[in-house]
Design an enzyme around this catalytic site. Structure first.
Site, PDB file in Angstrom:
ATOM      1  N   VAL A 298     -11.034   2.176   2.109  1.00  0.00           N
ATOM      2  CA  VAL A 298     -10.063   1.268   1.221  1.00  0.00           C
ATOM      3  C   VAL A 298     -10.970  -0.125   1.414  1.00  0.00           C
ATOM      4  O   VAL A 298     -11.129  -0.537   2.360  1.00  0.00           O
ATOM      5  CB  VAL A 298      -8.817   0.995   1.481  1.00  0.00           C
ATOM      6  CG1 VAL A 298      -8.149  -0.061   0.819  1.00  0.00           C
ATOM      7  CG2 VAL A 298      -7.863   2.633   1.569  1.00  0.00           C
TER       8      VAL A 298
ATOM      9  N   MET B 197      -3.700  -2.033   5.468  1.00  0.00           N
ATOM     10  CA  MET B 197      -3.498  -0.721   4.504  1.00  0.00           C
ATOM     11  C   MET B 197      -2.641  -1.005   3.388  1.00  0.00           C
ATOM     12  O   MET B 197      -2.055  -0.087   2.695  1.00  0.00           O
ATOM     13  CB  MET B 197      -2.810   0.443   5.674  1.00  0.00           C
ATOM     14  CG  MET B 197      -3.734   0.879   6.635  1.00  0.00           C
ATOM     15  SD  MET B 197      -5.568   1.174   5.977  1.00  0.00           S
ATOM     16  CE  MET B 197      -5.258   2.735   5.006  1.00  0.00           C
TER      17      MET B 197
ATOM     18  N   GLN C 232     -11.270   2.297   7.775  1.00  0.00           N
ATOM     19  CA  GLN C 232     -10.046   2.570   7.215  1.00  0.00           C
ATOM     20  C   GLN C 232      -9.972   1.379   5.851  1.00  0.00           C
ATOM     21  O   GLN C 232     -10.298   1.662   4.677  1.00  0.00           O
ATOM     22  CB  GLN C 232      -8.786   2.426   7.962  1.00  0.00           C
ATOM     23  CG  GLN C 232      -8.771   3.611   8.659  1.00  0.00           C
ATOM     24  CD  GLN C 232      -7.478   3.608   9.561  1.00  0.00           C
ATOM     25  OE1 GLN C 232      -7.256   4.588  10.405  1.00  0.00           O
ATOM     26  NE2 GLN C 232      -6.874   2.435   9.681  1.00  0.00           N
ATOM     27  N   ASP C 233      -9.911   0.060   6.217  1.00  0.00           N
ATOM     28  CA  ASP C 233      -9.666  -0.864   5.251  1.00  0.00           C
ATOM     29  C   ASP C 233      -9.966  -2.522   6.027  1.00  0.00           C
ATOM     30  O   ASP C 233     -10.188  -2.373   7.230  1.00  0.00           O
ATOM     31  CB  ASP C 233      -8.151  -1.064   4.834  1.00  0.00           C
ATOM     32  CG  ASP C 233      -7.185  -1.576   5.519  1.00  0.00           C
ATOM     33  OD1 ASP C 233      -7.311  -1.298   6.791  1.00  0.00           O
ATOM     34  OD2 ASP C 233      -6.120  -2.158   5.051  1.00  0.00           O
ATOM     35  N   PRO C 234     -10.530  -3.386   5.282  1.00  0.00           N
ATOM     36  CA  PRO C 234     -10.816  -4.451   5.722  1.00  0.00           C
ATOM     37  C   PRO C 234      -9.816  -5.255   6.911  1.00  0.00           C
ATOM     38  O   PRO C 234      -8.560  -4.868   6.756  1.00  0.00           O
ATOM     39  CB  PRO C 234     -10.861  -5.503   4.573  1.00  0.00           C
ATOM     40  CG  PRO C 234     -10.875  -4.636   3.323  1.00  0.00           C
ATOM     41  CD  PRO C 234     -10.335  -3.399   3.843  1.00  0.00           C
TER      42      PRO C 234
END
Length: 254
Positions: free
Chosen positions: A151, A160, A90-92
């Site tokens: 992302v 997020m 998804q994202d870091p």
């Protein structure tokens, strides 16, 4: 709505901008091999420039992860033609443990809960797998595993937080081009965000594996992560198509 209004008022939308590969590399810090492979359109480039302006604006007043030099580290650890497996995140990590690779952490950091779940599934299915004390997955990348977040940046402590600034123009392009230009890849889509990408992948050419996200918060899902068998399924598929399977054991030399 406030973010969209800011973008409309402060960011140019000049679709006539032309950038060479070298200029794209200097601007986006993505490996030139990947830039050639992606063949970004002028519209893609303009959208990415807008994303970078938003990220830079946030860096001036907030802490953003990962550091600029690590945002696209995924592009330097394996070339497009070497890719065999794509694991979509998804994202870091919002606590700074990440380094531009989905689910992976810098050496010296203990594995986050999601990665512990991944290790548990590996221990369940891969013979002699032993979960390491660290969370670096670089040894997978060296074998052709692309660890790709949809992302690429995040505000410290706010998961997020950069989901809506437009990074998907890049991550979607990566998935789409891999599907179009390559053969017999394995796409692992874990969680609702990753599974949205299924329409970008040609299921006649590639193996698509879907299940819940490895986060402990998804426990009880109809398609739980523990028990998915994705790592075994990926290797069987690769072997059927005359590709070397992935050694999922985490080495200590990277």
């Amino acid at each position: 709505m406030a973010l969209l209004q800011w973008m409309l008022e402060n960011i140019s939308d000049d679709n006539s901008i032309k950038m060479s590969l070298e200029e794209q590399h200097e601007t986006f810090q993505i490996n030139v091999k990947w830039l050639k492979f992606l063949n970004l359109s002028d519209s893609d480039i303009v959208q990415l420039q807008n994303v970078y302006k938003l990220v830079q604006r946030d860096r001036e007043r907030l802490i953003i992860y990962p550091d600029p030099q690590n945002v696209h580290s995924w592009s330097y650890l394996c070339s497009p033609e070497e890719i065999k497996v794509i694991i979509v995140g998804q994202d870091p990590y919002p606590d700074g443990r990440g380094h531009g690779l989905a689910f992976s952490t810098v050496r010296g950091c203990s594995p986050p809960n999601s990665l512990k779940t991944i290790f548990a599934e590996l221990e369940r299915t891969i013979e002699n797998f032993k979960a390491p004390a660290h969370g670096s997955l670089k040894s997978w990348c060296a074998q052709g595993v692309l660890l790709l977040n949809t992302v690429f940046t995040v505000i410290r402590g706010v998961p997020m937080s950069h989901e809506a600034i437009g990074w998907q123009v890049l991550s979607n392009r990566i998935i789409n081009q891999l599907s179009e230009k390559m053969q017999n890849l394995v796409f692992m889509l874990w969680g609702s965000q990753a599974r949205k990408l299924v329409s970008l992948i040609d299921s006649k050419k590639h193996l698509i594996l879907e299940c819940a996200h490895p986060s402990p918060r998804t426990k009880g899902s109809k398609t739980p992560f523990i028990g998915c068998g994705h790592f075994l399924k990926a290797n069987k598929y690769l072997q059927i198509h005359n590709k070397c399977p992935i050694d999922w054991n985490i080495t200590n030399d990277l």
